[in-house]
Design a protein around this motif. Structure first.
Motif, mmCIF file in Angstrom:
data_model
loop_
_atom_site.group_PDB
_atom_site.id
_atom_site.type_symbol
_atom_site.label_atom_id
_atom_site.label_comp_id
_atom_site.label_asym_id
_atom_site.label_seq_id
_atom_site.Cartn_x
_atom_site.Cartn_y
_atom_site.Cartn_z
ATOM 1 N N VAL A 1 0.667 -1.294 0.063
ATOM 2 C CA VAL A 1 0.024 0.191 -0.001
ATOM 3 C C VAL A 1 0.835 1.312 0.172
ATOM 4 O O VAL A 1 0.723 2.123 -0.897
ATOM 5 C CB VAL A 1 -0.943 -0.109 1.144
ATOM 6 C CG1 VAL A 1 -1.626 1.299 1.261
ATOM 7 C CG2 VAL A 1 -2.035 -1.003 0.937
ATOM 8 N N PRO A 2 1.817 1.353 1.029
ATOM 9 C CA PRO A 2 2.643 2.736 0.935
ATOM 10 C C PRO A 2 3.612 2.639 -0.287
ATOM 11 O O PRO A 2 3.456 4.116 -0.802
ATOM 12 C CB PRO A 2 3.606 2.550 2.124
ATOM 13 C CG PRO A 2 2.809 1.558 3.115
ATOM 14 C CD PRO A 2 2.180 0.547 2.015
ATOM 15 N N VAL A 3 4.003 1.632 -1.006
ATOM 16 C CA VAL A 3 4.618 1.871 -2.156
ATOM 17 C C VAL A 3 3.635 2.233 -3.199
ATOM 18 O O VAL A 3 4.178 3.309 -3.803
ATOM 19 C CB VAL A 3 5.428 0.413 -2.389
ATOM 20 C CG1 VAL A 3 6.117 0.764 -3.767
ATOM 21 C CG2 VAL A 3 6.096 0.203 -1.381
ATOM 22 N N PHE A 4 2.606 1.776 -3.504
ATOM 23 C CA PHE A 4 1.836 1.921 -4.553
ATOM 24 C C PHE A 4 1.216 3.574 -4.473
ATOM 25 O O PHE A 4 1.247 4.292 -5.351
ATOM 26 C CB PHE A 4 0.815 1.066 -4.519
ATOM 27 C CG PHE A 4 -0.477 1.360 -5.519
ATOM 28 C CD1 PHE A 4 -0.233 1.020 -6.964
ATOM 29 C CD2 PHE A 4 -1.609 1.956 -5.426
ATOM 30 C CE1 PHE A 4 -0.654 1.227 -8.002
ATOM 31 C CE2 PHE A 4 -2.392 2.142 -6.462
ATOM 32 C CZ PHE A 4 -2.080 1.932 -7.903
ATOM 33 N N LEU A 5 0.687 3.650 -3.251
ATOM 34 C CA LEU A 5 0.276 5.173 -2.965
ATOM 35 C C LEU A 5 1.511 6.138 -3.371
ATOM 36 O O LEU A 5 1.167 7.257 -3.766
ATOM 37 C CB LEU A 5 -0.294 5.110 -1.826
ATOM 38 C CG LEU A 5 -1.669 4.631 -1.597
ATOM 39 C CD1 LEU A 5 -2.212 4.801 -0.164
ATOM 40 C CD2 LEU A 5 -2.648 5.060 -2.668
ATOM 41 N N THR A 6 2.624 6.023 -2.768
ATOM 42 C CA THR A 6 3.685 6.882 -2.845
ATOM 43 C C THR A 6 3.887 7.264 -4.345
ATOM 44 O O THR A 6 3.867 8.361 -4.894
ATOM 45 C CB THR A 6 5.143 6.365 -2.362
ATOM 46 O OG1 THR A 6 4.772 6.360 -0.889
ATOM 47 C CG2 THR A 6 6.007 7.301 -2.691
ATOM 48 N N VAL B 1 6.868 0.134 -14.349
ATOM 49 C CA VAL B 1 7.232 0.884 -13.226
ATOM 50 C C VAL B 1 6.617 0.461 -12.011
ATOM 51 O O VAL B 1 7.138 0.184 -10.842
ATOM 52 C CB VAL B 1 7.446 2.448 -13.345
ATOM 53 C CG1 VAL B 1 7.847 3.169 -12.164
ATOM 54 C CG2 VAL B 1 8.177 2.961 -14.610
ATOM 55 N N TYR B 2 5.379 0.658 -11.840
ATOM 56 C CA TYR B 2 4.653 0.342 -10.749
ATOM 57 C C TYR B 2 4.928 -1.244 -10.389
ATOM 58 O O TYR B 2 4.940 -1.505 -9.191
ATOM 59 C CB TYR B 2 3.063 0.498 -11.052
ATOM 60 C CG TYR B 2 2.565 1.927 -10.871
ATOM 61 C CD1 TYR B 2 3.272 3.001 -11.650
ATOM 62 C CD2 TYR B 2 1.615 2.639 -10.024
ATOM 63 C CE1 TYR B 2 2.967 4.402 -11.415
ATOM 64 C CE2 TYR B 2 1.442 3.747 -9.906
ATOM 65 C CZ TYR B 2 2.013 4.827 -10.506
ATOM 66 O OH TYR B 2 1.826 6.136 -10.491
ATOM 67 N N ILE B 3 4.797 -2.187 -11.527
ATOM 68 C CA ILE B 3 4.950 -3.446 -11.358
ATOM 69 C C ILE B 3 6.159 -3.717 -10.483
ATOM 70 O O ILE B 3 6.623 -4.370 -9.894
ATOM 71 C CB ILE B 3 4.880 -4.452 -12.800
ATOM 72 C CG1 ILE B 3 3.089 -4.258 -12.787
ATOM 73 C CG2 ILE B 3 5.078 -5.879 -12.274
ATOM 74 C CD1 ILE B 3 2.768 -4.880 -14.090
ATOM 75 N N GLY B 4 7.295 -3.023 -11.288
ATOM 76 C CA GLY B 4 8.768 -3.187 -10.542
ATOM 77 C C GLY B 4 8.648 -2.999 -9.245
ATOM 78 O O GLY B 4 9.371 -3.563 -8.506
ATOM 79 N N HIS B 5 8.236 -1.549 -8.954
ATOM 80 C CA HIS B 5 8.422 -1.358 -7.287
ATOM 81 C C HIS B 5 7.486 -2.333 -6.451
ATOM 82 O O HIS B 5 8.053 -2.812 -5.448
ATOM 83 C CB HIS B 5 7.467 0.107 -7.322
ATOM 84 C CG HIS B 5 8.604 1.325 -7.571
ATOM 85 N ND1 HIS B 5 9.733 1.255 -7.296
ATOM 86 C CD2 HIS B 5 8.229 2.117 -8.530
ATOM 87 C CE1 HIS B 5 10.394 2.300 -7.669
ATOM 88 N NE2 HIS B 5 9.556 3.040 -8.395
ATOM 89 N N LEU B 6 6.472 -2.494 -6.955
ATOM 90 C CA LEU B 6 5.663 -3.544 -6.155
ATOM 91 C C LEU B 6 6.297 -5.099 -6.272
ATOM 92 O O LEU B 6 6.320 -5.673 -4.975
ATOM 93 C CB LEU B 6 4.241 -3.677 -6.540
ATOM 94 C CG LEU B 6 3.427 -2.360 -6.695
ATOM 95 C CD1 LEU B 6 2.075 -2.649 -7.274
ATOM 96 C CD2 LEU B 6 3.282 -2.355 -5.229
ATOM 97 N N ALA B 7 6.791 -5.453 -7.058
ATOM 98 C CA ALA B 7 7.440 -6.796 -7.102
ATOM 99 C C ALA B 7 8.884 -6.841 -6.400
ATOM 100 O O ALA B 7 9.159 -7.862 -5.723
ATOM 101 C CB ALA B 7 7.890 -7.393 -8.709
ATOM 102 N N ALA B 8 9.451 -5.787 -6.410
ATOM 103 C CA ALA B 8 10.812 -5.423 -5.790
ATOM 104 C C ALA B 8 10.388 -5.697 -3.971
ATOM 105 O O ALA B 8 11.207 -6.134 -3.267
ATOM 106 C CB ALA B 8 11.428 -4.206 -5.989
ATOM 107 N N THR B 9 9.182 -4.951 -3.876
ATOM 108 C CA THR B 9 8.760 -4.976 -2.414
ATOM 109 C C THR B 9 8.584 -6.513 -2.040
ATOM 110 O O THR B 9 8.887 -6.965 -0.760
ATOM 111 C CB THR B 9 7.541 -4.364 -1.935
ATOM 112 O OG1 THR B 9 7.865 -2.706 -2.580
ATOM 113 C CG2 THR B 9 7.233 -4.226 -0.780
ATOM 114 N N LEU B 10 7.921 -7.274 -2.930
ATOM 115 C CA LEU B 10 7.471 -8.748 -2.402
ATOM 116 C C LEU B 10 8.854 -9.487 -2.449
ATOM 117 O O LEU B 10 8.963 -10.342 -1.514
ATOM 118 C CB LEU B 10 6.584 -9.212 -3.554
ATOM 119 C CG LEU B 10 5.268 -8.668 -3.429
ATOM 120 C CD1 LEU B 10 4.419 -9.063 -4.590
ATOM 121 C CD2 LEU B 10 4.528 -8.781 -2.236
#
Length: 180
Positions: free
Chosen positions: A55-60, A79-88
């Motif tokens: 949630v914080p990553v996506f909303l940021t 870009v969004y998928i990259g950030h979310l996948a990196a978090t996971l």
């Protein structure tokens, strides 16, 4: 308030706090490729329950893009998928937080983001869809990978260090209170 309601409230506050910190830090001027989002993802992976970690990553990213202006939906998707996948991807690495795990997470996060976000120039036709085109695309993006690793290490190190200091200070105050 029962224990689970208190926990839910604390998780909600932490999620909101990390989102606000993420937006504030990501909205500040920074060199291309030197972002705080990877470090934010590392923090959320380490300290938030799985269902809230993204949630914080996506909303940021969404809120900063809304402020700065949206761009190509295709590019934003990668870009969004990259950030979310990196978090996971860093969640298992940060199951136990320490200097080594934070350093490894900084590299893993940057590499996952690099691998996925650099599908953008390929998908948008900036490089030919050939072996040489793929090599050129990812080779040309190597400086961004290195910048991301450095950003994750610096911002992540600072953030995890701050959390450790706050936690140590809090533990010290609790111990002092128990003595009185």
């Amino acid at each position: 308030m029962n224990v689970s309601a208190k926990d839910g409230f604390l998780v909600a506050c932490l999620t909101l706090g990390l989102t606000l910190a993420g937006v504030a830090s990501h909205a500040l001027p920074h060199p291309m490729g030197v972002s705080t989002v990877g470090a934010l993802g590392m923090l959320t992976a380490a300290y938030l329950p799985r269902r809230y970690a993204l949630v914080p990553v996506f909303l940021t990213v969404l809120l900063v893009d809304a402020y700065n202006g949206f761009y190509s939906l295709l590019a934003m998707s990668f870009v969004y998928i990259g950030h979310l996948a990196a978090t996971l991807a860093v969640r298992p690495v940060l199951s136990s937080v320490g200097v080594r795990s934070v350093a490894v997470a900084a590299v893993v996060s940057a590499f996952v983001f690099y691998a996925l976000s650099n599908l953008t120039p390929m998908a948008m036709g900036y490089y030919p869809n050939t072996f040489a085109g793929w090599i050129a695309c990812y080779t040309n993006a190597l400086p961004f990978l290195f910048k991301s690793i450095v950003a994750n290490a610096i911002y992540g190190g600072l953030a995890f260090g701050l959390v450790a200091l706050i936690g140590a200070n809090h533990a010290h105050r609790l111990a002092a209170a128990k003595r009185h």
